[in-house]
Design a protein around this motif. Structure first.
Motif, PDB file in Angstrom:
ATOM      1  N   ARG A  10     -65.990  64.995 -18.082  1.00 60.56           N
ATOM      2  CA  ARG A  10     -67.098  64.727 -17.217  1.00 60.56           C
ATOM      3  C   ARG A  10     -68.457  65.911 -17.317  1.00 60.56           C
ATOM      4  O   ARG A  10     -69.450  65.407 -17.199  1.00 60.56           O
ATOM      5  CB  ARG A  10     -66.428  64.678 -15.700  1.00 60.56           C
ATOM      6  CG  ARG A  10     -67.494  64.147 -14.547  1.00 60.56           C
ATOM      7  CD  ARG A  10     -66.782  64.084 -13.289  1.00 60.56           C
ATOM      8  NE  ARG A  10     -65.805  65.172 -12.833  1.00 60.56           N
ATOM      9  CZ  ARG A  10     -65.621  65.285 -11.809  1.00 60.56           C
ATOM     10  NH1 ARG A  10     -65.339  64.065 -11.052  1.00 60.56           N
ATOM     11  NH2 ARG A  10     -64.751  66.221 -11.359  1.00 60.56           N
ATOM     12  N   VAL A  75     -64.914  59.353 -20.674  1.00 62.66           N
ATOM     13  CA  VAL A  75     -65.455  59.010 -19.279  1.00 62.66           C
ATOM     14  C   VAL A  75     -66.885  58.603 -19.740  1.00 62.66           C
ATOM     15  O   VAL A  75     -67.660  59.034 -20.297  1.00 62.66           O
ATOM     16  CB  VAL A  75     -65.308  60.072 -18.269  1.00 62.66           C
ATOM     17  CG1 VAL A  75     -66.021  61.276 -18.917  1.00 62.66           C
ATOM     18  CG2 VAL A  75     -65.792  59.935 -16.730  1.00 62.66           C
ATOM     19  N   SER A  77     -70.240  57.210 -17.303  1.00 61.51           N
ATOM     20  CA  SER A  77     -70.847  57.219 -15.795  1.00 61.51           C
ATOM     21  C   SER A  77     -71.108  55.548 -15.293  1.00 61.51           C
ATOM     22  O   SER A  77     -70.889  55.244 -14.121  1.00 61.51           O
ATOM     23  CB  SER A  77     -72.243  57.818 -15.578  1.00 61.51           C
ATOM     24  OG  SER A  77     -73.201  57.402 -16.277  1.00 61.51           O
ATOM     25  N   LYS A  78     -71.155  54.682 -16.184  1.00 58.17           N
ATOM     26  CA  LYS A  78     -71.354  53.256 -15.934  1.00 58.17           C
ATOM     27  C   LYS A  78     -70.396  52.549 -16.189  1.00 58.17           C
ATOM     28  O   LYS A  78     -70.581  51.185 -16.178  1.00 58.17           O
ATOM     29  CB  LYS A  78     -72.921  53.112 -16.507  1.00 58.17           C
ATOM     30  CG  LYS A  78     -74.134  53.822 -16.276  1.00 58.17           C
ATOM     31  CD  LYS A  78     -75.356  53.266 -16.682  1.00 58.17           C
ATOM     32  CE  LYS A  78     -76.543  54.112 -16.195  1.00 58.17           C
ATOM     33  NZ  LYS A  78     -77.673  53.580 -16.678  1.00 58.17           N
ATOM     34  N   ARG A  80     -66.078  51.789 -15.795  1.00 55.26           N
ATOM     35  CA  ARG A  80     -64.807  52.354 -15.341  1.00 55.26           C
ATOM     36  C   ARG A  80     -63.930  52.265 -16.620  1.00 55.26           C
ATOM     37  O   ARG A  80     -63.743  50.937 -17.058  1.00 55.26           O
ATOM     38  CB  ARG A  80     -64.269  51.569 -14.101  1.00 55.26           C
ATOM     39  CG  ARG A  80     -63.201  51.893 -13.503  1.00 55.26           C
ATOM     40  CD  ARG A  80     -62.836  51.117 -12.351  1.00 55.26           C
ATOM     41  NE  ARG A  80     -61.570  51.378 -11.726  1.00 55.26           N
ATOM     42  CZ  ARG A  80     -61.068  52.429 -10.774  1.00 55.26           C
ATOM     43  NH1 ARG A  80     -62.105  53.253 -10.431  1.00 55.26           N
ATOM     44  NH2 ARG A  80     -59.984  52.412 -10.468  1.00 55.26           N
ATOM     45  N   ALA A  81     -63.016  52.930 -17.018  1.00 56.78           N
ATOM     46  CA  ALA A  81     -62.084  53.053 -18.027  1.00 56.78           C
ATOM     47  C   ALA A  81     -62.721  52.592 -19.398  1.00 56.78           C
ATOM     48  O   ALA A  81     -62.308  51.642 -19.964  1.00 56.78           O
ATOM     49  CB  ALA A  81     -60.870  52.295 -17.560  1.00 56.78           C
ATOM     50  N   CYS A  82     -63.556  53.316 -19.877  1.00 52.46           N
ATOM     51  CA  CYS A  82     -64.391  53.021 -21.048  1.00 52.46           C
ATOM     52  C   CYS A  82     -63.539  53.593 -22.054  1.00 52.46           C
ATOM     53  O   CYS A  82     -62.939  54.701 -22.200  1.00 52.46           O
ATOM     54  CB  CYS A  82     -65.580  54.088 -21.102  1.00 52.46           C
ATOM     55  SG  CYS A  82     -66.661  53.839 -22.547  1.00 52.46           S
ATOM     56  N   CYS A 105     -61.051  56.980 -18.230  1.00 52.56           N
ATOM     57  CA  CYS A 105     -61.412  57.665 -16.820  1.00 52.56           C
ATOM     58  C   CYS A 105     -62.423  56.856 -16.325  1.00 52.56           C
ATOM     59  O   CYS A 105     -63.434  56.315 -16.827  1.00 52.56           O
ATOM     60  CB  CYS A 105     -61.801  59.114 -17.255  1.00 52.56           C
ATOM     61  SG  CYS A 105     -60.297  60.038 -17.977  1.00 52.56           S
ATOM     62  N   ASP A 106     -62.508  57.060 -14.966  1.00 57.83           N
ATOM     63  CA  ASP A 106     -63.781  56.817 -14.140  1.00 57.83           C
ATOM     64  C   ASP A 106     -64.461  57.823 -13.570  1.00 57.83           C
ATOM     65  O   ASP A 106     -63.487  59.058 -13.464  1.00 57.83           O
ATOM     66  CB  ASP A 106     -63.183  56.023 -12.847  1.00 57.83           C
ATOM     67  CG  ASP A 106     -64.132  55.697 -11.869  1.00 57.83           C
ATOM     68  OD1 ASP A 106     -64.886  54.898 -12.089  1.00 57.83           O
ATOM     69  OD2 ASP A 106     -64.207  56.284 -10.863  1.00 57.83           O
ATOM     70  N   SER A 108     -65.758  59.125 -11.145  1.00 56.80           N
ATOM     71  CA  SER A 108     -65.439  59.587  -9.558  1.00 56.80           C
ATOM     72  C   SER A 108     -63.850  59.942  -9.467  1.00 56.80           C
ATOM     73  O   SER A 108     -63.402  61.049  -8.851  1.00 56.80           O
ATOM     74  CB  SER A 108     -65.906  58.649  -8.918  1.00 56.80           C
ATOM     75  OG  SER A 108     -67.349  58.552  -8.753  1.00 56.80           O
ATOM     76  N   ASP A 109     -63.058  58.828  -9.972  1.00 56.66           N
ATOM     77  CA  ASP A 109     -61.533  58.826  -9.588  1.00 56.66           C
ATOM     78  C   ASP A 109     -60.841  59.427 -10.819  1.00 56.66           C
ATOM     79  O   ASP A 109     -59.575  59.859 -10.648  1.00 56.66           O
ATOM     80  CB  ASP A 109     -61.074  57.464  -9.450  1.00 56.66           C
ATOM     81  CG  ASP A 109     -61.863  56.682  -8.496  1.00 56.66           C
ATOM     82  OD1 ASP A 109     -62.056  57.333  -7.311  1.00 56.66           O
ATOM     83  OD2 ASP A 109     -62.202  55.551  -8.504  1.00 56.66           O
ATOM     84  N   ILE A 112     -57.706  56.420 -15.004  1.00 56.31           N
ATOM     85  CA  ILE A 112     -57.504  54.917 -14.759  1.00 56.31           C
ATOM     86  C   ILE A 112     -56.303  54.474 -15.398  1.00 56.31           C
ATOM     87  O   ILE A 112     -55.438  53.776 -14.805  1.00 56.31           O
ATOM     88  CB  ILE A 112     -58.673  54.144 -14.705  1.00 56.31           C
ATOM     89  CG1 ILE A 112     -60.015  54.557 -13.946  1.00 56.31           C
ATOM     90  CG2 ILE A 112     -58.319  52.615 -14.503  1.00 56.31           C
ATOM     91  CD1 ILE A 112     -59.610  54.717 -12.418  1.00 56.31           C
TER      92      ILE A 112
END
Length: 131
Positions: A10, A75, A77-78, A80-82, A105-106, A108-109, A112
């Protein structure tokens, strides 16, 4: 996976240079001997040329003497779970194994989903294909 790998990815994402796609990505690698490397995507004006976050992290690992990848966190930013792109999957396979863990990863979270590199790239080019 401990939070350190996600947090490193991140932080790398925050340093990306993506003025053409506006799609920041960060990646972090842990080698089998515990070393950590990170990278971000870096674009150039002749977009889509440039390099991916995973490629940057692998480059840092190679410059530090190489190693075998045990796990990687990705990760964006735009998204989820890239997942890593196709080229990066093959690059990861060069330094990992089918059992290498890939944490999607997400921003924020955190993590995933965790899959193996073999799940993402079941028919990777074998390293002994080139003689």
């Amino acid at each position: 996976m401990s939070d350190d790998l996600f947090n490193l990815a991140r932080r790398a994402m925050a340093k990306c240079h993506a003025p053409y796609s506006n799609f920041p990505v960060g990646a972090a690698i842990r080698t089998h001997d515990g070393r950590l490397y990170s990278g971000c995507n870096i674009e150039v004006v002749s977009f889509p040329e440039g390099w991916c976050a995973e490629t940057t992290a692998i480059g840092h690992m190679v410059m530090d003497g190489g190693g075998r990848i045990a796990e990687v966190a990705v990760v964006a930013s735009k998204m989820r779970a890239c997942t890593p792109c196709g080229g990066c999957r093959q690059r990861l396979a060069e330094f990992g194994t089918p059992e290498t863990l890939v944490h999607l990863c997400d921003a924020s979270d955190g993590v995933i989903e965790t899959v193996t590199l073999g799940d993402l790239l079941p028919k990777a080019f074998p390293k002994d294909a080139v003689s």
